[in-house]
Scaffold this motif. Structure first.
Motif: not given
Length: 347
Positions: A2-28
């Motif tokens: 839930s904290d990160i959305h990883i997928r392939i869209e078109g020709r791109a590998g997509r990594i989207t941080l989705t911890r918006e309420k925590a300012l997308n702070a990076l967990s282990y």
């Protein structure tokens, strides 16, 4: 996850941080997920480039999630933090050395651990709201996640200034200091990302880039270079104290809030890296020497307590009343022997 959305869209590998309420702070877990995706895509011919972005307008990533580090460290368990930093730094190196283009979109706060994800790719995009900084000295750490390399490569003495003060850079400043490449207004990002996914054409980035609003650092360059040219933190403080101007007074006030041991080690790290044919792995190795010791021998637990947990903003720093001894800096940065940071092919 839930904290990160990883997928392939078109020709791109997509990594989207989705911890918006925590300012997308990076967990282990987020670090490990990013690293796993990059491993998979490196040899996937359907992925032409990687795009890193984040949900919300306030932050790309405001840093690492240090709650768990504090909780384990205060119980005398230093292994969790050491493992976190080790795996995070390996992920930072993977981004820097990645065989495919990595495009990052850095809105709002990009701080600490966010720099480690967002500022080591091949194409780093900033916008009107971008605020990029390395504020680690404020909590008893040093600029890490490969940030020390960026500081060492910055023009003049910007590296010492940015690393010790944690100055927040807008778009123009980030480009000047080497933390970003292009200014593109944020309203254009969704369409641009869609085009990148469809075409894989990186020329679109330079074509859409604009001149950013005027920054602060260019006008401060002469003062920064004059005040931060010393060999040690003590030299820098001596020069700042001897001056009686607004820049010196403001800078001294900022430095007085930060951990002296961290400040002294930051200056030493930037100088060591600048003096050699430096590499990302050398920078990460040097950073890990400090972070490996940060909870047991440094000021990290006290800094987190004072600024984040208790929020009394009154940390009891080591060496608060006296100059930092050279031996203390050497002890924090000496090689770790069998505990040294390693990378996959070295193991």
């Amino acid at each position: 996850m839930s904290d990160i959305h990883i997928r392939i869209e078109g020709r791109a590998g997509r990594i989207t941080l989705t911890r918006e309420k925590a300012l997308n702070a990076l967990s282990y877990d987020m670090c490990l997920a990013i690293d796993a995706a990059l491993r998979d895509w490196a040899t996937d011919d359907s992925v032409a480039l990687v795009i890193l972005d984040a949900a919300g307008d306030k932050a790309f990533c405001a840093g690492g999630d240090i709650a768990e580090l504090y909780e384990t460290g205060t119980k005398g368990d230093f292994a969790y933090g050491r493992n976190f930093w080790r795996d995070e730094y390996r992920m930072n190196a993977r981004i820097f050395e990645y065989p495919k283009p990595v495009v990052s979109f850095l809105q709002g706060f990009t701080m600490g651990g966010g720099v480690g994800i967002g500022c080591h790719g091949t194409h780093r995009i900033v916008c009107e709201s971008s605020r990029i900084s390395m504020p680690e000295c404020g909590i008893g750490l040093v600029p890490d996640v490969g940030g020390s390399l960026l500081l060492a490569l910055a023009p003049g003495r910007l590296g010492e200034y940015l690393g010790t003060t944690g100055h927040r850079m807008g778009a123009a400043d980030a480009i000047l200091a080497g933390f970003a490449d292009h200014f593109i207004p944020q309203a254009q990002w969704p369409g641009l990302i869609a085009d990148l996914q469809r075409t894989g054409d990186l020329n679109l980035l330079a074509q859409m880039a604009e001149t950013p609003p005027e920054g602060q650092l260019e006008a401060m360059r002469a003062e920064i270079d004059a005040c931060f040219a010393g060999e040690t933190l003590a030299d820098i403080l001596t020069v700042l104290t001897a001056r009686d101007d607004a820049f010196a007074r403001s800078t001294l006030k900022t430095l007085s809030r930060h951990a002296p041991l961290s400040l002294a080690c930051t200056v030493e790290m930037v100088h060591r890296l600048r003096a050699t044919n430096t590499t990302m792995r050398r920078a990460l190795d040097l950073e890990y020497r400090f972070t490996h010791r940060a909870m047991e021998q440094g000021d990290l637990l006290e800094g987190v307590r004072a600024l984040i947990i208790d929020k009394d903003k009154s940390p009891k720093w080591q060496y608060a009343e006296a100059p930092v001894p050279a031996v203390a800096v050497s002890q924090m940065l000496m090689p770790l022997g069998p505990d040294a940071l390693t990378f996959e092919e070295e193991e």
